[in-house]
Design a protein around this motif. Sequence first.
Motif, mmCIF file in Angstrom:
data_model
loop_
_atom_site.group_PDB
_atom_site.id
_atom_site.type_symbol
_atom_site.label_atom_id
_atom_site.label_comp_id
_atom_site.label_asym_id
_atom_site.label_seq_id
_atom_site.Cartn_x
_atom_site.Cartn_y
_atom_site.Cartn_z
ATOM 1 N N ALA A 256 0.870 -1.186 0.000
ATOM 2 C CA ALA A 256 0.000 0.000 0.000
ATOM 3 C C ALA A 256 0.904 1.232 0.000
ATOM 4 N N PRO A 257 1.381 1.667 -1.159
ATOM 5 C CA PRO A 257 2.357 2.766 -1.204
ATOM 6 C C PRO A 257 1.864 4.051 -0.545
ATOM 7 N N SER A 258 0.591 4.353 -0.678
ATOM 8 C CA SER A 258 0.089 5.602 -0.090
ATOM 9 C C SER A 258 0.255 5.628 1.424
ATOM 10 N N GLU A 259 0.231 4.448 2.065
ATOM 11 C CA GLU A 259 0.397 4.395 3.514
ATOM 12 C C GLU A 259 1.864 4.490 3.933
ATOM 13 N N ALA A 260 2.779 4.227 3.020
ATOM 14 C CA ALA A 260 4.212 4.290 3.343
ATOM 15 C C ALA A 260 4.801 5.670 3.099
ATOM 16 N N LEU A 261 4.040 6.572 2.498
ATOM 17 C CA LEU A 261 4.590 7.889 2.175
ATOM 18 C C LEU A 261 4.880 8.711 3.423
ATOM 19 N N ALA A 262 4.034 8.592 4.455
ATOM 20 C CA ALA A 262 4.212 9.417 5.659
ATOM 21 C C ALA A 262 5.565 9.155 6.314
ATOM 22 N N ALA A 263 5.941 7.888 6.453
ATOM 23 C CA ALA A 263 7.234 7.561 7.067
ATOM 24 C C ALA A 263 8.386 8.052 6.200
ATOM 25 N N ALA A 264 8.240 7.957 4.878
ATOM 26 C CA ALA A 264 9.297 8.418 3.981
ATOM 27 C C ALA A 264 9.470 9.931 4.080
ATOM 28 N N ILE A 265 8.353 10.662 4.127
ATOM 29 C CA ILE A 265 8.424 12.121 4.227
ATOM 30 C C ILE A 265 9.020 12.532 5.564
ATOM 31 N N ASN A 266 8.665 11.828 6.621
ATOM 32 C CA ASN A 266 9.216 12.140 7.941
ATOM 33 C C ASN A 266 10.735 11.940 7.961
ATOM 34 N N TRP A 267 11.225 10.883 7.338
ATOM 35 C CA TRP A 267 12.673 10.654 7.286
ATOM 36 C C TRP A 267 13.368 11.746 6.492
ATOM 37 N N LEU A 268 12.790 12.154 5.381
ATOM 38 C CA LEU A 268 13.398 13.206 4.571
ATOM 39 C C LEU A 268 13.499 14.515 5.342
ATOM 40 N N GLY A 269 12.534 14.775 6.212
ATOM 41 C CA GLY A 269 12.539 16.018 6.963
ATOM 42 C C GLY A 269 13.726 16.175 7.885
ATOM 43 N N HIS A 270 14.444 15.090 8.181
ATOM 44 C CA HIS A 270 15.594 15.144 9.074
ATOM 45 C C HIS A 270 16.924 15.146 8.308
ATOM 46 N N GLN A 271 16.870 15.268 6.983
ATOM 47 C CA GLN A 271 18.098 15.242 6.189
ATOM 48 C C GLN A 271 18.522 16.659 5.830
ATOM 49 N N PRO A 272 19.762 17.073 6.197
ATOM 50 C CA PRO A 272 20.217 18.453 5.955
ATOM 51 C C PRO A 272 20.761 18.659 4.546
ATOM 52 N N MET A 273 19.970 18.332 3.541
ATOM 53 C CA MET A 273 20.395 18.481 2.148
ATOM 54 C C MET A 273 19.150 18.503 1.280
ATOM 55 N N ARG A 274 19.354 18.550 -0.023
ATOM 56 C CA ARG A 274 18.198 18.478 -0.925
ATOM 57 C C ARG A 274 17.502 17.131 -0.746
ATOM 58 N N ARG A 275 16.174 17.154 -0.909
ATOM 59 C CA ARG A 275 15.388 15.953 -0.598
ATOM 60 C C ARG A 275 14.474 15.611 -1.772
ATOM 61 N N GLU A 276 14.299 14.305 -1.972
ATOM 62 C CA GLU A 276 13.444 13.853 -3.062
ATOM 63 C C GLU A 276 12.703 12.590 -2.640
ATOM 64 N N LEU A 277 11.408 12.585 -2.899
ATOM 65 C CA LEU A 277 10.561 11.416 -2.647
ATOM 66 C C LEU A 277 10.351 10.693 -3.974
ATOM 67 N N VAL A 278 10.656 9.388 -3.998
ATOM 68 C CA VAL A 278 10.564 8.594 -5.225
ATOM 69 C C VAL A 278 9.592 7.446 -4.984
ATOM 70 N N LEU A 279 8.663 7.267 -5.911
ATOM 71 C CA LEU A 279 7.716 6.152 -5.845
ATOM 72 C C LEU A 279 7.828 5.350 -7.124
ATOM 73 N N VAL A 280 8.110 4.048 -6.982
ATOM 74 C CA VAL A 280 8.245 3.139 -8.121
ATOM 75 C C VAL A 280 7.054 2.198 -8.105
ATOM 76 N N SER A 281 6.254 2.230 -9.172
ATOM 77 C CA SER A 281 5.008 1.460 -9.191
ATOM 78 C C SER A 281 4.523 1.328 -10.623
ATOM 79 N N ASP A 282 3.512 0.469 -10.817
ATOM 80 C CA ASP A 282 2.830 0.417 -12.106
ATOM 81 C C ASP A 282 1.711 1.458 -12.179
ATOM 82 N N PHE A 283 1.436 2.077 -11.032
ATOM 83 C CA PHE A 283 0.463 3.161 -10.927
ATOM 84 C C PHE A 283 -0.905 2.763 -11.472
ATOM 85 N N GLN A 284 -1.406 1.655 -10.924
ATOM 86 C CA GLN A 284 -2.800 1.336 -11.173
ATOM 87 C C GLN A 284 -3.675 2.452 -10.635
ATOM 88 N N ALA A 285 -4.846 2.597 -11.204
ATOM 89 C CA ALA A 285 -5.781 3.612 -10.717
ATOM 90 C C ALA A 285 -6.079 3.353 -9.245
#
Length: 399
Positions: A137-166
């Motif tokens: 369930a990728p949408s449920e894993a985004l919150a933890a990923a965003i929280n981790w990025l918030g603690h990185q002292p550099m440029r940040r990027e969120l990447v999602l790899v999927s087939d992107f079903q509707a």
Amino acid sequence: MFRNPWAWLGLAAIAAPVLAHLLARRPARRVAFPTLRFLPATRLAPIRRGRLTDVGLLAVRCGVIVAAVAALAQPDWFPGPPDRTGQPELARAIVVDTSWSMSRETVAGGPASAAARREADAIRASATTARLAESPAPSEALAAAINWLGHQPMRRELVLVSDFQAGTIDREDLNATPDGTGIRLVRIDARAPVVPSRPDSATPPAVQLLAGASGRSGAEAARRAAEARGAPAGGRADRTVTIVFPDFDRRSELLAATRALDQPWMLDVAVRVVRADQSHLYSEGLTWSAGAAGTNELRLFPGVAAGSLGSAALVGAAARAASPDPEPAEASTATIADATLRSWERPASDVTPVVPRDPNRFDGRWMWGLALALLAVEGLLRRTRRTPTPVEMSHERAA
């Protein structure tokens, strides 16, 4: 910048030396006079003195208080320039979709999940630091990923790899990403899913139902109701899920032979049953157990009766959790358009790194030094202060 700005309230202590100078008793001026016989008697009247004396000494004392208060406020005036050497660096949080649709083959061959992991590894290798998470369930894993990025002292990027079903993600899921954090969406092309065929007579049912003589018709009615709501009918031959209703004759015997779950798929099915949408209808009193050794069987012991609304919800949840067939949404061929995905993407922006401060370092030591210096000056002024001496006048001048 001050680490303890509330200390500035101590400036109110300046009133103490000011009041001391206003209320201090001054030595009277003595004037010799030959006789008082010609002076009429007068009534003594209090004299109010509103003029400050020894202004220099007062200023030094007030300076001591100001310097001490400034030191207690712990000023940090010279934190040093921020380190901008990290601007070219990039932190990436990568989320890989592992839902059932990612088990389909890609156009180039091989499962889409394997292609997604290879893509994620390549993206991670080009980042300064990265965190990789896999989730059905990728949408449920985004919150933890965003929280981790918030603690990185550099440029940040969120990447999602999927087939992107509707329905994999939507714009609302990405709105929680802070401004300045880049968003990158990587599509893995997979072939259309194979629609599962209707089970034949040789296919075992998705769930075995054990009920007493009076509850068998109700148990079968619960199965039909679950299948009418989309629950799969067919199961797997190599594993069995059995629901033992309260009125089953040998339920007590099976409960006495309870064994811990010893297969990963059993834990997976139990968790999915407990987390199902309608679990509140059957969760009270629900227990589970592994079957006899070597049977690869999961037994569920509900507290609801066969034929009840809760039994239909339980049969549907267990059938969906145990069936090899995908959920209807996972079998869908609809995907999010490429143009929509591109409109959701954005590049990573530079951030100002936060320079950690040494908790044992602050510039208040200079203020303490100033306060001590002013105290030394104040002592010197007090010692050299001259006491007014009586003014003596000669008798000839007084006459």
